[in-house]
Every structure is written in C-alpha cells, then in structure tokens.
Scaffold this motif. Structure first.
Motif, PDB file in Angstrom:
ATOM      1  N   PRO A 174       0.811  -1.227   0.000  1.00  0.00           N
ATOM      2  CA  PRO A 174       0.000   0.000   0.000  1.00  0.00           C
ATOM      3  C   PRO A 174       0.840   1.270   0.000  1.00  0.00           C
ATOM      4  O   PRO A 174       0.506   2.250  -0.683  1.00  0.00           O
ATOM      5  N   ALA A 175       1.952   1.271   0.767  1.00  0.00           N
ATOM      6  CA  ALA A 175       2.835   2.446   0.785  1.00  0.00           C
ATOM      7  C   ALA A 175       3.455   2.682  -0.583  1.00  0.00           C
ATOM      8  O   ALA A 175       3.530   3.834  -1.061  1.00  0.00           O
ATOM      9  N   LEU A 176       3.890   1.615  -1.249  1.00  0.00           N
ATOM     10  CA  LEU A 176       4.454   1.751  -2.595  1.00  0.00           C
ATOM     11  C   LEU A 176       3.398   2.236  -3.586  1.00  0.00           C
ATOM     12  O   LEU A 176       3.702   3.014  -4.497  1.00  0.00           O
ATOM     13  N   ALA A 177       2.159   1.768  -3.435  1.00  0.00           N
ATOM     14  CA  ALA A 177       1.085   2.188  -4.333  1.00  0.00           C
ATOM     15  C   ALA A 177       0.819   3.684  -4.218  1.00  0.00           C
ATOM     16  O   ALA A 177       0.634   4.377  -5.231  1.00  0.00           O
ATOM     17  N   ILE A 178       0.802   4.188  -2.990  1.00  0.00           N
ATOM     18  CA  ILE A 178       0.602   5.624  -2.785  1.00  0.00           C
ATOM     19  C   ILE A 178       1.744   6.413  -3.425  1.00  0.00           C
ATOM     20  O   ILE A 178       1.522   7.411  -4.134  1.00  0.00           O
ATOM     21  N   ALA A 179       2.980   5.964  -3.193  1.00  0.00           N
ATOM     22  CA  ALA A 179       4.149   6.653  -3.747  1.00  0.00           C
ATOM     23  C   ALA A 179       4.118   6.640  -5.274  1.00  0.00           C
ATOM     24  O   ALA A 179       4.375   7.662  -5.927  1.00  0.00           O
ATOM     25  N   ALA A 180       3.789   5.479  -5.871  1.00  0.00           N
ATOM     26  CA  ALA A 180       3.757   5.375  -7.331  1.00  0.00           C
ATOM     27  C   ALA A 180       2.674   6.263  -7.923  1.00  0.00           C
ATOM     28  O   ALA A 180       2.884   6.901  -8.970  1.00  0.00           O
ATOM     29  N   THR A 181       1.525   6.332  -7.260  1.00  0.00           N
ATOM     30  CA  THR A 181       0.434   7.178  -7.753  1.00  0.00           C
ATOM     31  C   THR A 181       0.840   8.645  -7.763  1.00  0.00           C
ATOM     32  O   THR A 181       0.522   9.389  -8.700  1.00  0.00           O
ATOM     33  N   GLN A 182       1.562   9.060  -6.725  1.00  0.00           N
ATOM     34  CA  GLN A 182       2.006  10.449  -6.648  1.00  0.00           C
ATOM     35  C   GLN A 182       3.102  10.747  -7.666  1.00  0.00           C
ATOM     36  O   GLN A 182       3.065  11.775  -8.355  1.00  0.00           O
ATOM     37  N   VAL A 183       4.062   9.850  -7.784  1.00  0.00           N
ATOM     38  CA  VAL A 183       5.195  10.072  -8.691  1.00  0.00           C
ATOM     39  C   VAL A 183       4.746  10.072 -10.153  1.00  0.00           C
ATOM     40  O   VAL A 183       5.187  10.898 -10.961  1.00  0.00           O
ATOM     41  N   LEU A 184       3.858   9.129 -10.506  1.00  0.00           N
ATOM     42  CA  LEU A 184       3.407   8.995 -11.892  1.00  0.00           C
ATOM     43  C   LEU A 184       2.209   9.891 -12.213  1.00  0.00           C
ATOM     44  O   LEU A 184       1.735   9.892 -13.352  1.00  0.00           O
ATOM     45  N   HIS A 185       1.730  10.614 -11.205  1.00  0.00           N
ATOM     46  CA  HIS A 185       0.595  11.547 -11.379  1.00  0.00           C
ATOM     47  C   HIS A 185      -0.642  10.834 -11.947  1.00  0.00           C
ATOM     48  O   HIS A 185      -1.306  11.344 -12.861  1.00  0.00           O
ATOM     49  N   LEU A 186      -0.933   9.653 -11.426  1.00  0.00           N
ATOM     50  CA  LEU A 186      -2.120   8.933 -11.863  1.00  0.00           C
ATOM     51  C   LEU A 186      -3.372   9.617 -11.328  1.00  0.00           C
ATOM     52  O   LEU A 186      -3.414  10.037 -10.173  1.00  0.00           O
ATOM     53  N   LYS A 187      -4.377   9.715 -12.165  1.00  0.00           N
ATOM     54  CA  LYS A 187      -5.621  10.373 -11.785  1.00  0.00           C
ATOM     55  C   LYS A 187      -6.815   9.530 -12.201  1.00  0.00           C
ATOM     56  O   LYS A 187      -6.716   8.654 -13.055  1.00  0.00           O
ATOM     57  N   GLY A 188      -7.952   9.816 -11.613  1.00  0.00           N
ATOM     58  CA  GLY A 188      -9.210   9.242 -12.049  1.00  0.00           C
ATOM     59  C   GLY A 188      -9.350   7.760 -11.806  1.00  0.00           C
ATOM     60  O   GLY A 188      -8.822   7.203 -10.841  1.00  0.00           O
ATOM     61  N   ALA A 189     -10.078   7.109 -12.733  1.00  0.00           N
ATOM     62  CA  ALA A 189     -10.436   5.701 -12.562  1.00  0.00           C
ATOM     63  C   ALA A 189      -9.218   4.796 -12.487  1.00  0.00           C
ATOM     64  O   ALA A 189      -9.203   3.833 -11.708  1.00  0.00           O
ATOM     65  N   THR A 232     -10.249   2.974   3.258  1.00  0.00           N
ATOM     66  CA  THR A 232     -10.582   4.309   3.757  1.00  0.00           C
ATOM     67  C   THR A 232      -9.388   5.242   3.706  1.00  0.00           C
ATOM     68  O   THR A 232      -9.513   6.420   3.348  1.00  0.00           O
ATOM     69  N   GLU A 233      -8.198   4.717   4.058  1.00  0.00           N
ATOM     70  CA  GLU A 233      -7.008   5.558   4.153  1.00  0.00           C
ATOM     71  C   GLU A 233      -6.243   5.689   2.834  1.00  0.00           C
ATOM     72  O   GLU A 233      -5.631   6.725   2.583  1.00  0.00           O
ATOM     73  N   VAL A 234      -6.264   4.655   2.002  1.00  0.00           N
ATOM     74  CA  VAL A 234      -5.434   4.643   0.783  1.00  0.00           C
ATOM     75  C   VAL A 234      -6.251   4.918  -0.473  1.00  0.00           C
ATOM     76  O   VAL A 234      -5.954   5.839  -1.238  1.00  0.00           O
ATOM     77  N   VAL A 235      -7.302   4.116  -0.697  1.00  0.00           N
ATOM     78  CA  VAL A 235      -8.078   4.240  -1.935  1.00  0.00           C
ATOM     79  C   VAL A 235      -8.772   5.596  -2.007  1.00  0.00           C
ATOM     80  O   VAL A 235      -8.929   6.168  -3.089  1.00  0.00           O
ATOM     81  N   SER A 236      -9.188   6.108  -0.855  1.00  0.00           N
ATOM     82  CA  SER A 236      -9.861   7.417  -0.843  1.00  0.00           C
ATOM     83  C   SER A 236      -8.975   8.535  -1.387  1.00  0.00           C
ATOM     84  O   SER A 236      -9.482   9.559  -1.854  1.00  0.00           O
ATOM     85  N   LEU A 237      -7.644   8.342  -1.314  1.00  0.00           N
ATOM     86  CA  LEU A 237      -6.740   9.355  -1.871  1.00  0.00           C
ATOM     87  C   LEU A 237      -6.950   9.527  -3.365  1.00  0.00           C
ATOM     88  O   LEU A 237      -6.852  10.632  -3.906  1.00  0.00           O
ATOM     89  N   GLY A 238      -7.230   8.421  -4.062  1.00  0.00           N
ATOM     90  CA  GLY A 238      -7.466   8.508  -5.505  1.00  0.00           C
ATOM     91  C   GLY A 238      -8.804   9.117  -5.857  1.00  0.00           C
ATOM     92  O   GLY A 238      -9.018   9.520  -7.000  1.00  0.00           O
ATOM     93  N   MET A 239      -9.723   9.178  -4.883  1.00  0.00           N
ATOM     94  CA  MET A 239     -11.053   9.731  -5.129  1.00  0.00           C
ATOM     95  C   MET A 239     -11.143  11.212  -4.815  1.00  0.00           C
ATOM     96  O   MET A 239     -12.202  11.818  -4.994  1.00  0.00           O
TER      97      MET A 239
END
Length: 317
Positions: free
Chosen positions: A65-80, A131-138
């Motif tokens: 989960p920590a790596l997923a959060i970091a990758a989402t931020q670094v790669l600027h993934l958005k949306g679905a 609640t803590e991780v997936v909600s960041l993408g929403m």
C-alpha cells in the motif's frame, strides 16, 4: 445514463458470482492441518515457512500500500486508473498464486496458507486500507466509499470461505490444484480473462497491470531474500505478492463505491484489464520456463530447476 446503469448492474452480478465461486473454492482447498503445520513452525528456524508467511502479510498490508501511494504520486495517476490501481494494491493474496507456484516449482503451501490467512484478515484490514489509501485517488471526484457496504463485501468473502471449508469437511478436498491439472486450468483462466478484458483494453490499463506484477515480483523477492528464503520459497513469495485478490477488489468496487455511475464503471473496466495484464505476464513467463525445460506439462524439478525458475521470473522484470 441508462447504459451506465445497465453495465454497472452487469458488473455487480459478475462480481458477486465471482467472489462466491472463488472464495468457496479457496475454502474448499483450505487444509486446517497444513495451516497448523506452517503456523506452528518455529519462526527462527532455517527457511521457516511461518516466517515467510508473516513477511508476506507485512508486504500485503504495509509495504505494498505504501508503494502504491508513492507510485500514484510520482506517476501523477488520476481518475479511474488511479482508483483501480490503489484498490488492487491494498488487497490480500489472490487465489491463483498457488497454481502458478505449482507450475513454476515453488512452494504452493506457502501461497495457500498466506492467501487463506490474508483473506481472513481482510475483513478488518481492507476496510481500513480502503478508507485511508483508496480514498486518496477519489479526492476531488464524484465518487466515495460506503463503509457499511465495504464491510459487507469483506464479510461476503469470509462467509464464502466458511462455506467452502464446511464442504471440505463434509466431502473432502485437495490442498491446491494438482501439478497435472495446473496447465489446462491456466490456459482456461487466461482465455476467459482475455475474452472478458478485450473490450476494455487500453495501453494505460495494461501498463498499470504490468507495473503491479513487476513490483510484486521484485518486492516479494526482496522480502524473501531478507527473510532467508530458498529459491522455491522466493518463487512462491514473489508470485504471492504479484497476485492480489482481484475478486475481492472487484466486488468492493461494484458494491461499495457510490457517486458517478460512469466513473464507477470506468474503475471496474480498468480493474478487469489490470488483472488480465498481470495474469498474462505470469502465464507467459511460466509457459516460457516450462517449454525451455522440457514441456509445459513436465514435472517440477529440484533446486537447480527452481533457481532457473526464479531467474526467469526476475529476468522478465
């Protein structure tokens, strides 16, 4: 709007049927005696399977989960795509890792025990991680998680596993799919997933699936090396972290996401392609290894062959 509602209804039906079939099957393969043997082994013993399982649980619920959060931020993934990737990355072990471990000469008992224990823990840990991780993408999107429905989705998994264990106790069962049945099962699995994912294929979704698979292999290998695993155990640990529980993620997204139906459908479509991508990666690597070492249906080898399998996995990454 009507088309989105109809497609969402289709996803809901498929997701709940998939969870019932998969987790009843997992429960049917659960051998309480085998779990007791693994978990009662001394954690400090050389190449202790109990230590490998505990390290994998840390990988699933903390490291990944920590790596997923970091990758989402670094790669600027958005949306679905960001939501689908985060949701899959916080899931416990997937039911097919033991099958691939059987084909690749790993230790499928480690996969079976880890998948069972992590699935049981999911009713507590997955709602928290969602609640803590997936909600960041929403954030900023018209989509949110309904917590009661999220808990019910996780409870559905536990109920189906309990039903499978009851069936095993009444009629008997096997610990995991036998060596001889693994190849045809994997061919059927990949064919069905290709048919399901074909209409939703995009390059971004495929790359997300490849990235999750490669990350799982590398993190699993690193954790295995840290825990003192042998080559067979490292194969199983890598495959376990590369295969997250797609059926649970699918039913959570179908049942507990609320808001824009179009965005929810987009998330569900993305998840199907991501799961297809990492399953096909594992299938092609396993096929290449087995064909290079005799035949697709050849039996497992010894430690030398297992080292070759491990090198094949990490070389593909």
């Amino acid at each position: 709007m009507f088309e989105d509602s109809l497609e969402l209804l289709f996803h809901k039906v498929c997701a709940n049927l998939l969870v019932c079939c998969c987790f009843t099957g997992i429960g049917f393969m659960v051998n309480p005696g085998a779990i007791q043997v693994v978990l009662s082994a001394p954690i400090s013993g050389e190449e202790s399977p109990k230590r490998m399982v505990l390290v994998l649980l840390i990988g699933f619920f903390l490291v990944f989960p920590a790596l997923a959060i970091a990758a989402t931020q670094v790669l600027h993934l958005k949306g679905a795509l960001a939501i689908a990737s985060l949701l899959i990355c916080v899931m416990p072990g997937g039911p097919n890792s033991a099958v691939f471990a059987t084909v690749m000469g790993g230790k499928p008992e480690i996969n079976a025990v880890t998948t069972t224990v992590s699935s049981c823990l999911s009713i507590i840990l997955v709602p928290l991680l969602c609640t803590e991780v997936v909600s960041l993408g929403m954030h900023g999107l018209n989509l949110h998680i309904d917590r009661p429905d999220l808990i019910l989705s996780c409870a559905e998994v536990t109920i189906c596993m309990a039903a499978g264990m009851w069936l095993r106790g009444r009629y008997g069962g096997s610990d995991y799919i036998a060596e001889g049945l693994s190849p045809p099962y994997l061919v059927m699995l990949c064919t069905m997933m290709t048919i399901a994912a074909f209409s939703f294929l995009t390059l971004a979704r495929c790359l997300a699936g490849f990235g999750i698979f490669a990350s799982g292999l590398l993190v699993g290998g690193a954790l295995g090396w840290t825990a003192g695993a042998n080559s067979s155990q490292m194969i199983s640990m890598s495959l376990e972290l590369a295969f997250h529980d797609m059926p649970l993620a699918y039913v959570i997204a179908a049942n507990s996401f609320k808001g824009s139906k179009a965005l929810q459908v987009d998330v569900l479509d993305s998840m199907i392609v991501i799961a297809w991508a990492y399953t096909m990666c594992a299938f092609l690597i396993a096929l290449g290894y087995r064909c290079a070492n005799g035949s697709w249906a050849s039996p497992k080898g010894g430690e030398v062959e297992n080292c070759k399998a491990a090198a094949c996995l990490y070389g593909a990454v």
